[in-house]
Each structure stands twice: as C-alpha cells, then as structure tokens.
Design a protein around this motif. Structure first.
Motif, PDB file in Angstrom:
ATOM      1  N   ASN A 299       0.685  -1.173  -0.342  1.00 44.25           N
ATOM      2  CA  ASN A 299      -0.329   0.155   0.440  1.00 44.25           C
ATOM      3  C   ASN A 299       0.685   1.824  -0.253  1.00 44.25           C
ATOM      4  OD1 ASN A 299      -2.053   2.165   0.866  1.00 44.25           O
ATOM      5  ND2 ASN A 299      -3.738   0.554   1.143  1.00 44.25           N
ATOM      6  N   GLU A 300       0.635   2.404  -0.714  1.00 41.93           N
ATOM      7  CA  GLU A 300       1.785   3.259  -1.062  1.00 41.93           C
ATOM      8  C   GLU A 300       1.434   4.704   0.457  1.00 41.93           C
ATOM      9  OE1 GLU A 300       0.952   5.490  -4.859  1.00 41.93           O
ATOM     10  OE2 GLU A 300       1.120   3.470  -5.991  1.00 41.93           O
ATOM     11  N   SER A 301       0.090   4.277   0.934  1.00 42.06           N
ATOM     12  CA  SER A 301      -0.313   4.740   1.895  1.00 42.06           C
ATOM     13  C   SER A 301       1.086   5.065   3.237  1.00 42.06           C
ATOM     14  CB  SER A 301      -1.368   4.959   2.385  1.00 42.06           C
ATOM     15  OG  SER A 301      -2.518   5.856   1.280  1.00 42.06           O
ATOM     16  N   ARG A 302       1.332   3.586   3.363  1.00 42.17           N
ATOM     17  CA  ARG A 302       2.094   3.184   4.783  1.00 42.17           C
ATOM     18  C   ARG A 302       3.281   3.812   5.082  1.00 42.17           C
ATOM     19  NH1 ARG A 302       3.960   0.575   0.083  1.00 42.17           N
ATOM     20  NH2 ARG A 302       7.187   0.072   0.334  1.00 42.17           N
ATOM     21  N   SER A 303       3.695   4.980   4.030  1.00 42.28           N
ATOM     22  CA  SER A 303       4.507   5.582   4.594  1.00 42.28           C
ATOM     23  C   SER A 303       4.231   6.652   6.123  1.00 42.28           C
ATOM     24  CB  SER A 303       5.426   6.438   3.025  1.00 42.28           C
ATOM     25  OG  SER A 303       4.019   7.068   2.810  1.00 42.28           O
ATOM     26  N   GLN A 304       2.608   6.637   5.673  1.00 41.65           N
ATOM     27  CA  GLN A 304       2.198   7.743   6.370  1.00 41.65           C
ATOM     28  C   GLN A 304       2.254   6.818   7.879  1.00 41.65           C
ATOM     29  OE1 GLN A 304      -2.333   8.423   5.418  1.00 41.65           O
ATOM     30  NE2 GLN A 304      -1.699   8.663   3.421  1.00 41.65           N
ATOM     31  N   ILE A 305       2.641   5.510   7.994  1.00 39.69           N
ATOM     32  CA  ILE A 305       2.775   4.942   9.776  1.00 39.69           C
ATOM     33  C   ILE A 305       4.007   5.698  10.112  1.00 39.69           C
ATOM     34  CG2 ILE A 305       3.437   3.384  10.834  1.00 39.69           C
ATOM     35  CD1 ILE A 305       2.059   1.144   7.996  1.00 39.69           C
ATOM     36  N   LYS A 306       3.495   6.192  11.338  1.00 45.02           N
ATOM     37  CA  LYS A 306       4.602   6.756  11.959  1.00 45.02           C
ATOM     38  C   LYS A 306       4.624   6.403  13.612  1.00 45.02           C
ATOM     39  CE  LYS A 306       5.669  10.320   9.022  1.00 45.02           C
ATOM     40  NZ  LYS A 306       6.364   9.555   7.488  1.00 45.02           N
ATOM     41  N   GLY A 307       5.761   7.253  14.135  1.00 49.97           N
ATOM     42  CA  GLY A 307       5.680   5.906  15.917  1.00 49.97           C
ATOM     43  C   GLY A 307       6.641   5.252  15.530  1.00 49.97           C
ATOM     44  N   VAL A 308       6.919   4.573  17.392  1.00 46.00           N
ATOM     45  CA  VAL A 308       7.513   3.524  17.360  1.00 46.00           C
ATOM     46  C   VAL A 308       7.360   2.860  18.078  1.00 46.00           C
ATOM     47  CG1 VAL A 308       8.762   3.442  20.161  1.00 46.00           C
ATOM     48  CG2 VAL A 308       8.636   6.099  18.564  1.00 46.00           C
ATOM     49  N   ILE A 309       7.897   2.142  18.137  1.00 44.03           N
ATOM     50  CA  ILE A 309       7.666   0.233  18.345  1.00 44.03           C
ATOM     51  C   ILE A 309       9.389  -0.502  18.575  1.00 44.03           C
ATOM     52  CG2 ILE A 309       8.269  -0.518  15.249  1.00 44.03           C
ATOM     53  CD1 ILE A 309       5.272  -2.058  17.673  1.00 44.03           C
TER      54      ILE A 309
ATOM     55  N   GLY B 265      11.033   0.331  20.753  1.00 41.06           N
ATOM     56  CA  GLY B 265      12.317   1.985  20.895  1.00 41.06           C
ATOM     57  C   GLY B 265      12.437   1.857  20.002  1.00 41.06           C
ATOM     58  N   VAL B 266      12.148   1.636  18.623  1.00 43.09           N
ATOM     59  CA  VAL B 266      12.780   2.193  17.255  1.00 43.09           C
ATOM     60  C   VAL B 266      11.628   3.021  16.601  1.00 43.09           C
ATOM     61  CG1 VAL B 266      14.230   2.158  14.724  1.00 43.09           C
ATOM     62  CG2 VAL B 266      14.170   0.713  17.338  1.00 43.09           C
ATOM     63  N   ARG B 267      12.024   4.462  15.442  1.00 40.28           N
ATOM     64  CA  ARG B 267      10.690   5.156  15.330  1.00 40.28           C
ATOM     65  C   ARG B 267      10.560   4.682  14.107  1.00 40.28           C
ATOM     66  NH1 ARG B 267       8.233   9.142  17.297  1.00 40.28           N
ATOM     67  NH2 ARG B 267       7.542   9.471  15.544  1.00 40.28           N
ATOM     68  N   VAL B 268       9.242   3.816  13.428  1.00 37.99           N
ATOM     69  CA  VAL B 268       9.559   3.092  12.216  1.00 37.99           C
ATOM     70  C   VAL B 268       9.942   3.975  10.645  1.00 37.99           C
ATOM     71  CG1 VAL B 268       7.674   1.544  12.498  1.00 37.99           C
ATOM     72  CG2 VAL B 268       7.042   4.019  11.937  1.00 37.99           C
ATOM     73  N   GLU B 269       9.499   5.737  11.316  1.00 39.66           N
ATOM     74  CA  GLU B 269       9.384   6.376   9.103  1.00 39.66           C
ATOM     75  C   GLU B 269      11.472   6.342   9.823  1.00 39.66           C
ATOM     76  OE1 GLU B 269       8.574   8.799  12.826  1.00 39.66           O
ATOM     77  OE2 GLU B 269       8.574   7.304  12.368  1.00 39.66           O
ATOM     78  N   ASP B 270      11.833   5.736  11.389  1.00 33.49           N
ATOM     79  CA  ASP B 270      13.919   6.315  10.542  1.00 33.49           C
ATOM     80  C   ASP B 270      14.391   4.485  10.266  1.00 33.49           C
ATOM     81  OD1 ASP B 270      13.036   8.760  11.200  1.00 33.49           O
ATOM     82  OD2 ASP B 270      13.800   8.335  13.182  1.00 33.49           O
ATOM     83  N   ILE B 271      13.745   3.651   9.989  1.00 33.31           N
ATOM     84  CA  ILE B 271      14.241   2.644   9.717  1.00 33.31           C
ATOM     85  C   ILE B 271      14.663   2.043   8.599  1.00 33.31           C
ATOM     86  CG2 ILE B 271      14.165  -0.493   9.336  1.00 33.31           C
ATOM     87  CD1 ILE B 271      12.132   0.378  12.172  1.00 33.31           C
ATOM     88  N   GLU B 272      16.086   2.617   8.299  1.00 37.90           N
ATOM     89  CA  GLU B 272      16.487   2.578   6.916  1.00 37.90           C
ATOM     90  C   GLU B 272      15.977   1.062   5.787  1.00 37.90           C
ATOM     91  OE1 GLU B 272      21.176   3.888   6.169  1.00 37.90           O
ATOM     92  OE2 GLU B 272      20.286   5.685   7.851  1.00 37.90           O
ATOM     93  N   ASP B 273      16.613   0.178   6.995  1.00 39.33           N
ATOM     94  CA  ASP B 273      16.269  -0.959   5.989  1.00 39.33           C
ATOM     95  C   ASP B 273      15.254  -1.312   5.337  1.00 39.33           C
ATOM     96  OD1 ASP B 273      15.654  -4.715   5.565  1.00 39.33           O
ATOM     97  OD2 ASP B 273      17.521  -4.755   5.954  1.00 39.33           O
TER      98      ASP B 273
END
Length: 116
Positions: free
Chosen positions: A68-78, A80-88
C-alpha cells in the motif's frame, strides 16, 4: 553480514501472536487480516496460502501483490525505534505491520489504522 533473525522466521509462526495480541484487547482475527490485506495487497486466500506454505517474512513481503502506497504515513515508535527512521526496507515493512497491529490492540479505529 548475516540476515536478521526475523527475516528467516516464518510468517505462520508470528501470525498467531498478532491475532492473540488483538483478541486479548477485544479485537478480532478479521481485523488483523484486514490490516494485512491493506498493507500487502494479499487476498484472504493469499494470506492463508502464505501461512500454509510457511514462507519466511522475507518471502512474505517479497511476494506481496501490492504494498500500500499509504504505508509511508505510518509513524511512531515500535520496539524503541521510530518506524520512519528504519533504513532497511524489509525491516521497515515488518515494523509497519507490527505498528499497525499495535494500534489495533490499543483500540484505534480501523479507519485511523488504515490511514483513511
């Protein structure tokens, strides 16, 4: 570099934990499936086939019909890590799913979870 352990785990081994987490909080398996369908583009039958075939998380996401293209709207911590900052990219997809299941268990409406 060795693959992260979760990449080689089967989706079938983790799926029941998603359902149990949701059901403990008064949500349903159908809602878990709706989230997976929204995120990955799998049909209900497709999810069941992936579980039956015991595919790895890596294969589950690699074979997803349409992320889903809208998945980039998913933000927050899971975890202990911010999902939007995960590089892999694969880890980010896995954590997106974790975050959506978390939101379900925390009582968010399906409309908000599915970013409508």
């Amino acid at each position: 570099m060795a693959k992260h352990r979760i990449y080689t785990m089967t989706f079938a081994s983790v799926y029941p934990h998603y359902v149990n987490k949701a059901e403990r909080k008064g949500r349903t398996k159908a809602e878990v499936d709706e989230i997976i369908i929204w995120l990955t583009g799998y049909s209900q039958e497709g999810i069941e086939a992936q579980i039956k075939n015991e595919v790895t998380f890596e294969s589950f996401f690699a074979e997803a019909p349409e992320m889903n293209e809208s998945r980039s709207q998913i933000k927050g911590v899971i975890c202990g890590v911010r999902v939007e900052d995960i590089e892999d990219p694969l880890m980010r997809e896995i954590r997106y799913l974790d975050k959506l299941i978390d939101e379900l268990a925390k009582g968010k409406s399906m409309e908000k979870i599915l970013r409508k």
